[in-house]
Design a protein around this motif. Sequence first.
Motif, PDB file in Angstrom:
ATOM      1  N   LYS A 115       0.831  -1.205   0.000  1.00  0.00           N
ATOM      2  CA  LYS A 115       0.000   0.000   0.000  1.00  0.00           C
ATOM      3  C   LYS A 115       0.867   1.256   0.000  1.00  0.00           C
ATOM      4  O   LYS A 115       1.815   1.372   0.763  1.00  0.00           O
ATOM      5  CB  LYS A 115      -0.922   0.011   1.225  1.00  0.00           C
ATOM      6  CG  LYS A 115      -2.143  -0.881   1.076  1.00  0.00           C
ATOM      7  CD  LYS A 115      -3.071  -0.734   2.272  1.00  0.00           C
ATOM      8  CE  LYS A 115      -4.328  -1.572   2.098  1.00  0.00           C
ATOM      9  NZ  LYS A 115      -5.235  -1.453   3.266  1.00  0.00           N
ATOM     10  N   GLY A 116       0.499   2.175  -0.875  1.00  0.00           N
ATOM     11  CA  GLY A 116       1.237   3.422  -0.963  1.00  0.00           C
ATOM     12  C   GLY A 116       2.528   3.321  -1.740  1.00  0.00           C
ATOM     13  O   GLY A 116       3.241   4.312  -1.889  1.00  0.00           O
ATOM     14  N   MET A 117       2.842   2.121  -2.243  1.00  0.00           N
ATOM     15  CA  MET A 117       4.081   1.948  -3.004  1.00  0.00           C
ATOM     16  C   MET A 117       3.805   1.618  -4.467  1.00  0.00           C
ATOM     17  O   MET A 117       4.337   2.268  -5.368  1.00  0.00           O
ATOM     18  CB  MET A 117       4.934   0.832  -2.381  1.00  0.00           C
ATOM     19  CG  MET A 117       5.363   1.084  -0.955  1.00  0.00           C
ATOM     20  SD  MET A 117       6.453  -0.246  -0.360  1.00  0.00           S
ATOM     21  CE  MET A 117       6.434   0.073   1.390  1.00  0.00           C
ATOM     22  N   VAL A 118       2.994   0.582  -4.686  1.00  0.00           N
ATOM     23  CA  VAL A 118       2.727   0.163  -6.062  1.00  0.00           C
ATOM     24  C   VAL A 118       1.227  -0.035  -6.260  1.00  0.00           C
ATOM     25  O   VAL A 118       0.476  -0.234  -5.295  1.00  0.00           O
ATOM     26  CB  VAL A 118       3.473  -1.148  -6.412  1.00  0.00           C
ATOM     27  CG1 VAL A 118       4.972  -0.946  -6.352  1.00  0.00           C
ATOM     28  CG2 VAL A 118       3.054  -2.274  -5.486  1.00  0.00           C
ATOM     29  N   ASP A 119       0.812   0.017  -7.507  1.00  0.00           N
ATOM     30  CA  ASP A 119      -0.593  -0.199  -7.863  1.00  0.00           C
ATOM     31  C   ASP A 119      -0.861  -1.705  -7.911  1.00  0.00           C
ATOM     32  O   ASP A 119      -0.327  -2.412  -8.766  1.00  0.00           O
ATOM     33  CB  ASP A 119      -0.868   0.442  -9.225  1.00  0.00           C
ATOM     34  CG  ASP A 119      -2.330   0.307  -9.643  1.00  0.00           C
ATOM     35  OD1 ASP A 119      -3.129  -0.210  -8.840  1.00  0.00           O
ATOM     36  OD2 ASP A 119      -2.663   0.719 -10.769  1.00  0.00           O
ATOM     37  N   THR A 120      -1.678  -2.197  -6.989  1.00  0.00           N
ATOM     38  CA  THR A 120      -1.945  -3.639  -6.907  1.00  0.00           C
ATOM     39  C   THR A 120      -3.372  -3.995  -7.313  1.00  0.00           C
ATOM     40  O   THR A 120      -3.820  -5.113  -7.072  1.00  0.00           O
ATOM     41  CB  THR A 120      -1.698  -4.144  -5.471  1.00  0.00           C
ATOM     42  OG1 THR A 120      -2.564  -3.434  -4.568  1.00  0.00           O
ATOM     43  CG2 THR A 120      -0.249  -3.928  -5.056  1.00  0.00           C
ATOM     44  N   SER A 121      -4.087  -3.062  -7.928  1.00  0.00           N
ATOM     45  CA  SER A 121      -5.491  -3.315  -8.261  1.00  0.00           C
ATOM     46  C   SER A 121      -5.644  -4.493  -9.225  1.00  0.00           C
ATOM     47  O   SER A 121      -6.550  -5.322  -9.071  1.00  0.00           O
ATOM     48  CB  SER A 121      -6.123  -2.058  -8.862  1.00  0.00           C
ATOM     49  OG  SER A 121      -5.392  -1.606  -9.994  1.00  0.00           O
ATOM     50  N   ALA A 122      -4.761  -4.592 -10.216  1.00  0.00           N
ATOM     51  CA  ALA A 122      -4.848  -5.698 -11.175  1.00  0.00           C
ATOM     52  C   ALA A 122      -4.526  -7.027 -10.496  1.00  0.00           C
ATOM     53  O   ALA A 122      -5.151  -8.055 -10.783  1.00  0.00           O
ATOM     54  CB  ALA A 122      -3.894  -5.460 -12.342  1.00  0.00           C
ATOM     55  N   HIS A 123      -3.562  -7.015  -9.575  1.00  0.00           N
ATOM     56  CA  HIS A 123      -3.203  -8.239  -8.853  1.00  0.00           C
ATOM     57  C   HIS A 123      -4.374  -8.713  -7.988  1.00  0.00           C
ATOM     58  O   HIS A 123      -4.655  -9.914  -7.912  1.00  0.00           O
ATOM     59  CB  HIS A 123      -1.977  -7.999  -7.969  1.00  0.00           C
ATOM     60  CG  HIS A 123      -0.803  -7.433  -8.709  1.00  0.00           C
ATOM     61  ND1 HIS A 123      -0.547  -7.728 -10.028  1.00  0.00           N
ATOM     62  CD2 HIS A 123       0.184  -6.584  -8.321  1.00  0.00           C
ATOM     63  CE1 HIS A 123       0.545  -7.100 -10.412  1.00  0.00           C
ATOM     64  NE2 HIS A 123       1.006  -6.395  -9.395  1.00  0.00           N
ATOM     65  N   GLY A 140       5.915  -8.747  -4.485  1.00  0.00           N
ATOM     66  CA  GLY A 140       7.170  -8.599  -3.747  1.00  0.00           C
ATOM     67  C   GLY A 140       8.260  -7.963  -4.587  1.00  0.00           C
ATOM     68  O   GLY A 140       9.004  -7.087  -4.117  1.00  0.00           O
ATOM     69  N   THR A 141       8.341  -8.382  -5.853  1.00  0.00           N
ATOM     70  CA  THR A 141       9.343  -7.818  -6.759  1.00  0.00           C
ATOM     71  C   THR A 141       9.084  -6.342  -7.022  1.00  0.00           C
ATOM     72  O   THR A 141      10.013  -5.516  -7.027  1.00  0.00           O
ATOM     73  CB  THR A 141       9.339  -8.590  -8.090  1.00  0.00           C
ATOM     74  OG1 THR A 141       9.675  -9.959  -7.844  1.00  0.00           O
ATOM     75  CG2 THR A 141      10.340  -7.997  -9.069  1.00  0.00           C
ATOM     76  N   GLU A 142       7.813  -5.992  -7.223  1.00  0.00           N
ATOM     77  CA  GLU A 142       7.472  -4.596  -7.505  1.00  0.00           C
ATOM     78  C   GLU A 142       7.741  -3.702  -6.295  1.00  0.00           C
ATOM     79  O   GLU A 142       8.201  -2.563  -6.447  1.00  0.00           O
ATOM     80  CB  GLU A 142       6.009  -4.503  -7.934  1.00  0.00           C
ATOM     81  CG  GLU A 142       5.751  -5.124  -9.304  1.00  0.00           C
ATOM     82  CD  GLU A 142       4.280  -5.099  -9.688  1.00  0.00           C
ATOM     83  OE1 GLU A 142       3.455  -4.700  -8.838  1.00  0.00           O
ATOM     84  OE2 GLU A 142       3.960  -5.476 -10.828  1.00  0.00           O
ATOM     85  N   VAL A 143       7.444  -4.211  -5.109  1.00  0.00           N
ATOM     86  CA  VAL A 143       7.723  -3.435  -3.894  1.00  0.00           C
ATOM     87  C   VAL A 143       9.227  -3.235  -3.729  1.00  0.00           C
ATOM     88  O   VAL A 143       9.694  -2.134  -3.400  1.00  0.00           O
ATOM     89  CB  VAL A 143       7.133  -4.138  -2.651  1.00  0.00           C
ATOM     90  CG1 VAL A 143       7.661  -3.501  -1.365  1.00  0.00           C
ATOM     91  CG2 VAL A 143       5.616  -4.063  -2.680  1.00  0.00           C
ATOM     92  N   ALA A 144       9.989  -4.295  -3.966  1.00  0.00           N
ATOM     93  CA  ALA A 144      11.447  -4.188  -3.845  1.00  0.00           C
ATOM     94  C   ALA A 144      12.004  -3.179  -4.842  1.00  0.00           C
ATOM     95  O   ALA A 144      12.910  -2.396  -4.511  1.00  0.00           O
ATOM     96  CB  ALA A 144      12.084  -5.562  -4.065  1.00  0.00           C
ATOM     97  N   SER A 145      11.442  -3.172  -6.049  1.00  0.00           N
ATOM     98  CA  SER A 145      11.896  -2.216  -7.067  1.00  0.00           C
ATOM     99  C   SER A 145      11.583  -0.789  -6.641  1.00  0.00           C
ATOM    100  O   SER A 145      12.396   0.127  -6.817  1.00  0.00           O
ATOM    101  CB  SER A 145      11.221  -2.521  -8.411  1.00  0.00           C
ATOM    102  OG  SER A 145      11.606  -3.790  -8.884  1.00  0.00           O
ATOM    103  N   TRP A 146      10.382  -0.616  -6.080  1.00  0.00           N
ATOM    104  CA  TRP A 146      10.004   0.725  -5.629  1.00  0.00           C
ATOM    105  C   TRP A 146      10.922   1.193  -4.499  1.00  0.00           C
ATOM    106  O   TRP A 146      11.374   2.336  -4.484  1.00  0.00           O
ATOM    107  CB  TRP A 146       8.559   0.723  -5.144  1.00  0.00           C
ATOM    108  CG  TRP A 146       8.083   2.080  -4.715  1.00  0.00           C
ATOM    109  CD1 TRP A 146       7.509   3.042  -5.476  1.00  0.00           C
ATOM    110  CD2 TRP A 146       8.173   2.627  -3.384  1.00  0.00           C
ATOM    111  NE1 TRP A 146       7.233   4.154  -4.726  1.00  0.00           N
ATOM    112  CE2 TRP A 146       7.626   3.931  -3.437  1.00  0.00           C
ATOM    113  CE3 TRP A 146       8.653   2.143  -2.174  1.00  0.00           C
ATOM    114  CZ2 TRP A 146       7.549   4.750  -2.317  1.00  0.00           C
ATOM    115  CZ3 TRP A 146       8.581   2.963  -1.049  1.00  0.00           C
ATOM    116  CH2 TRP A 146       8.035   4.243  -1.130  1.00  0.00           C
ATOM    117  N   GLN A 147      11.178   0.309  -3.563  1.00  0.00           N
ATOM    118  CA  GLN A 147      12.036   0.679  -2.439  1.00  0.00           C
ATOM    119  C   GLN A 147      13.454   1.007  -2.904  1.00  0.00           C
ATOM    120  O   GLN A 147      14.084   1.937  -2.396  1.00  0.00           O
ATOM    121  CB  GLN A 147      12.055  -0.456  -1.413  1.00  0.00           C
ATOM    122  CG  GLN A 147      10.739  -0.626  -0.680  1.00  0.00           C
ATOM    123  CD  GLN A 147      10.723  -1.831   0.235  1.00  0.00           C
ATOM    124  OE1 GLN A 147      11.390  -2.832  -0.028  1.00  0.00           O
ATOM    125  NE2 GLN A 147       9.959  -1.746   1.319  1.00  0.00           N
TER     126      GLN A 147
END
Length: 286
Positions: free
Chosen positions: A93-101, A137-144
């Motif tokens: 939440k607040g990091m990546v768009d997870t609506s499609a997931h 998890g990968t998308e969150v890590a990329s954002w961080q």
Amino acid sequence: MRRALAVAVAASVLLAAGVYARANGLEQERASAVAELRALTDQYHDAGQRTDYLDGAVARAERDTADRASVLAVRPAFLTEIAALGTALERAKGMVDTSAHLASALSAQQTVLAEKVNPDTVTAATATVHALVDKVGTEVASWQAAQSSGPGGPAWSTSGPDGYARVRAALDLVGGGGVGLYESSSCAGGNAPACANSNGYIKYRADIVNWSSGRLNWAMAHELAHIYQFRVWGALTSSGAYGALFGNDPEFLANCMAVVRGYPGSVGCNGEQQAWASGIWVGAVR
């Protein structure tokens, strides 16, 4: 002589009548026996059909029970993956768009709930959700990772450490603590005083360090709004309400998001627009 003959004839008639009566009785007994045999045959046939039906019903029930048991046996693994995805989505939440997931996970869940026979269907759905967990998890890590990355070089140059500290303080004040900040003259070829990068950091032009506090705070709130827009970009750009309320203009939306945070600029927005824009700050596209 005649009397003896008459007696003989009478006896013969009586004997014939007796034979006929006996024959008639036997015929009736035979008919009754045949009728009883037919009834017994019909009963046997009916009983055989019932037995066959019951045998088939039992076999079907046994197969159905076995199928359901095999499906139930693989459901716990699916529930484990759903729980893991819930944790991953909460963390994102607040990091990546997870609506499609989330939509994909809900579809997989409906498939599993409807499946009563084939365990392979549940196993495939489990694999789908597991892949979603890995992807989030990968998308969150990329954002961080992007939060600590920048355009390269030092965080400031001509603005100096004090100028940088002033812009940094403004960004922190409006809620951008932890968001990367770098001095750069590259925003819109140097024509824009600041800009947000989809990798999660903000660049500013050196001269804005001399802006008033109100104007500087608004600028940082505006650019921070773009960072939050990037996090829900897919859902945002496909939203009909976004087009209807803001004309698909991210700059107008960013201005309105800044108003919601208490930093109005020169462009205002009405109550409905503010209510909708407030959702982007918490990752919600209505």
